[in-house]
Design a protein around this motif. Structure first.
Motif, PDB file in Angstrom:
ATOM      1  N   MET A   1      13.226  72.245  54.499  1.00 15.49           N
ATOM      2  CA  MET A   1      12.666  71.859  55.789  1.00 15.49           C
ATOM      3  C   MET A   1      12.877  70.367  56.016  1.00 15.49           C
ATOM      4  O   MET A   1      12.642  69.549  55.136  1.00 15.49           O
ATOM      5  N   LYS A   2      13.338  70.007  57.226  1.00 12.48           N
ATOM      6  CA  LYS A   2      13.598  68.609  57.534  1.00 12.48           C
ATOM      7  C   LYS A   2      12.292  67.840  57.739  1.00 12.48           C
ATOM      8  O   LYS A   2      11.358  68.360  58.356  1.00 12.48           O
ATOM      9  N   PRO A   3      12.218  66.603  57.261  1.00  9.29           N
ATOM     10  CA  PRO A   3      11.015  65.796  57.494  1.00  9.29           C
ATOM     11  C   PRO A   3      10.850  65.491  58.980  1.00  9.29           C
ATOM     12  O   PRO A   3      11.796  65.060  59.642  1.00  9.29           O
ATOM     13  N   VAL A   4       9.648  65.710  59.484  1.00  9.37           N
ATOM     14  CA  VAL A   4       9.360  65.429  60.886  1.00  9.37           C
ATOM     15  C   VAL A   4       8.989  63.951  61.027  1.00  9.37           C
ATOM     16  O   VAL A   4       8.069  63.468  60.365  1.00  9.37           O
ATOM     17  N   VAL A   5       9.700  63.253  61.893  1.00  8.26           N
ATOM     18  CA  VAL A   5       9.437  61.838  62.155  1.00  8.26           C
ATOM     19  C   VAL A   5       8.954  61.707  63.594  1.00  8.26           C
ATOM     20  O   VAL A   5       9.686  62.050  64.534  1.00  8.26           O
ATOM     21  N   LEU A   6       7.732  61.234  63.780  1.00  7.60           N
ATOM     22  CA  LEU A   6       7.196  61.006  65.118  1.00  7.60           C
ATOM     23  C   LEU A   6       7.594  59.614  65.585  1.00  7.60           C
ATOM     24  O   LEU A   6       7.199  58.618  64.989  1.00  7.60           O
ATOM     25  N   LEU A   7       8.364  59.549  66.658  1.00  7.81           N
ATOM     26  CA  LEU A   7       8.788  58.288  67.242  1.00  7.81           C
ATOM     27  C   LEU A   7       7.896  57.978  68.436  1.00  7.81           C
ATOM     28  O   LEU A   7       7.822  58.759  69.392  1.00  7.81           O
ATOM     29  N   VAL A   8       7.204  56.848  68.384  1.00 10.09           N
ATOM     30  CA  VAL A   8       6.341  56.415  69.481  1.00 10.09           C
ATOM     31  C   VAL A   8       6.990  55.190  70.106  1.00 10.09           C
ATOM     32  O   VAL A   8       6.910  54.082  69.570  1.00 10.09           O
ATOM     33  N   GLU A   9       7.656  55.383  71.224  1.00 11.72           N
ATOM     34  CA  GLU A   9       8.486  54.346  71.846  1.00 11.72           C
ATOM     35  C   GLU A   9       8.514  54.584  73.353  1.00 11.72           C
ATOM     36  O   GLU A   9       8.840  55.691  73.804  1.00 11.72           O
ATOM     37  N   ASP A  10       8.165  53.572  74.146  1.00 15.08           N
ATOM     38  CA  ASP A  10       8.099  53.750  75.596  1.00 15.08           C
ATOM     39  C   ASP A  10       9.431  53.520  76.298  1.00 15.08           C
ATOM     40  O   ASP A  10       9.595  53.908  77.453  1.00 15.08           O
ATOM     41  N   GLU A  11      10.395  52.896  75.633  1.00 13.21           N
ATOM     42  CA  GLU A  11      11.696  52.660  76.253  1.00 13.21           C
ATOM     43  C   GLU A  11      12.612  53.849  75.993  1.00 13.21           C
ATOM     44  O   GLU A  11      13.065  54.076  74.865  1.00 13.21           O
ATOM     45  N   ALA A  12      12.910  54.611  77.047  1.00 15.18           N
ATOM     46  CA  ALA A  12      13.688  55.851  76.914  1.00 15.18           C
ATOM     47  C   ALA A  12      15.078  55.623  76.313  1.00 15.18           C
ATOM     48  O   ALA A  12      15.508  56.412  75.457  1.00 15.18           O
ATOM     49  N   PRO A  13      15.827  54.575  76.717  1.00 16.08           N
ATOM     50  CA  PRO A  13      17.159  54.384  76.119  1.00 16.08           C
ATOM     51  C   PRO A  13      17.085  54.148  74.611  1.00 16.08           C
ATOM     52  O   PRO A  13      17.905  54.675  73.853  1.00 16.08           O
ATOM     53  N   VAL A  14      16.113  53.352  74.173  1.00 13.31           N
ATOM     54  CA  VAL A  14      15.949  53.099  72.733  1.00 13.31           C
ATOM     55  C   VAL A  14      15.563  54.392  72.012  1.00 13.31           C
ATOM     56  O   VAL A  14      16.104  54.722  70.958  1.00 13.31           O
ATOM     57  N   ALA A  15      14.620  55.117  72.609  1.00 15.29           N
ATOM     58  CA  ALA A  15      14.179  56.370  72.003  1.00 15.29           C
ATOM     59  C   ALA A  15      15.319  57.364  71.888  1.00 15.29           C
ATOM     60  O   ALA A  15      15.463  58.059  70.869  1.00 15.29           O
TER      61      ALA A  15
END
Length: 238
Positions: A1-15
């Motif tokens: 199972m792949k590790p789930v990484v939660l990305l909290v980022e408000d800039e859509a291009p960066v995300a």
């Protein structure tokens, strides 16, 4: 199972770039664009790690970090454009495991994610020639006893359990004293100095506790050469 990484980022291009790269690197990334959305997601889902931008539109990333750390020991890597010592120290004291300063490379972010996840994997409490015995409260190096006080043992035990993790002095104080007593940060430095001296008597070839200037201490056994500590970076100041 792949590790789930939660990305909290408000800039859509960066995300978008981070999501694509993390997915190609073997992770399962999930994106939330605000602090409240991230906290709500974590209340109903599980993640292996949080990549947390500090400049969020609703609540500060530092506050998100504080709330996550109050609820769990979930690893947190901060993404910040504020590369000041005060921001780094504050983030570490709130419980962040690492930080990446913008602008960053996607490869660097993924490498830091893998490093932090490796730190959290269960491992026996034995590093190099150092062994800690919880039952007796004693430390052993190469079969030789190291006479530590109760507080010194607890302090060393805290760092050994998370090798490579940088602990602020405030975090070490919390780990040393369960009764919440008020002590100064100089107390931590004094205990660290005594532990180093005692370990050096039985293992003069190793430096077990590394210092990060202005930030705190980490357990990372490093061989000495002619009395000098060798390290693969610029944060080792002893």
């Amino acid at each position: 199972m792949k590790p789930v990484v939660l990305l909290v980022e408000d800039e859509a291009p960066v995300a978008s770039l981070l999501l694509e790269y993390l997915a190609s690197d073997g992770f399962e990334p999930v994106w939330q664009a605000s602090g409240h959305a991230a906290l709500d997601w974590l209340a109903h889902n599980e993640a292996a790690l949080v990549l947390l931008d500090l400049g969020l539109p609703d609540i500060p990333g530092m506050e998100v970090c504080r709330r996550v750390r109050q609820a769990s020991g979930l690893p947190i890597i901060m993404l910040t454009g504020r590369n000041t010592e005060m921001d780094r120290v504050l983030g570490l004291e709130l419980g962040a495991d690492d930080y990446v300063c913008k602008p960053f490379s996607l490869r660097e972010v993924a490498a830091r994610v893998r490093t932090v996840l490796r730190r959290g994997q269960p491992t026996p409490v034995t590093r190099e020639t150092l062994t800690l015995d919880d039952d007796s409260g004693r430390a052993h190096v190469g079969g030789r006893d190291v006479q530590l006080t109760v507080v010194e043992f607890q302090l060393l035990r805290l760092m050994v359990a998370r090798p490579g993790r940088l602990f602020s002095r405030a975090q070490l104080i919390d780990g040393m004293y369960a009764d919440g007593r008020v002590v100064t940060e100089r107390t931590v430095d004094s205990h660290i100095r005594k532990i180093r001296q005692k370990l050096a008597v039985v293992a003069p070839e190793h430096e077990f506790i590394q210092s990060a200037y202005g930030a705190g201490y980490r357990f990372e056994s490093t061989p000495r050469r002619n009395g000098t500590v060798l390290s693969a970076g610029n944060t080792c100041l002893v």
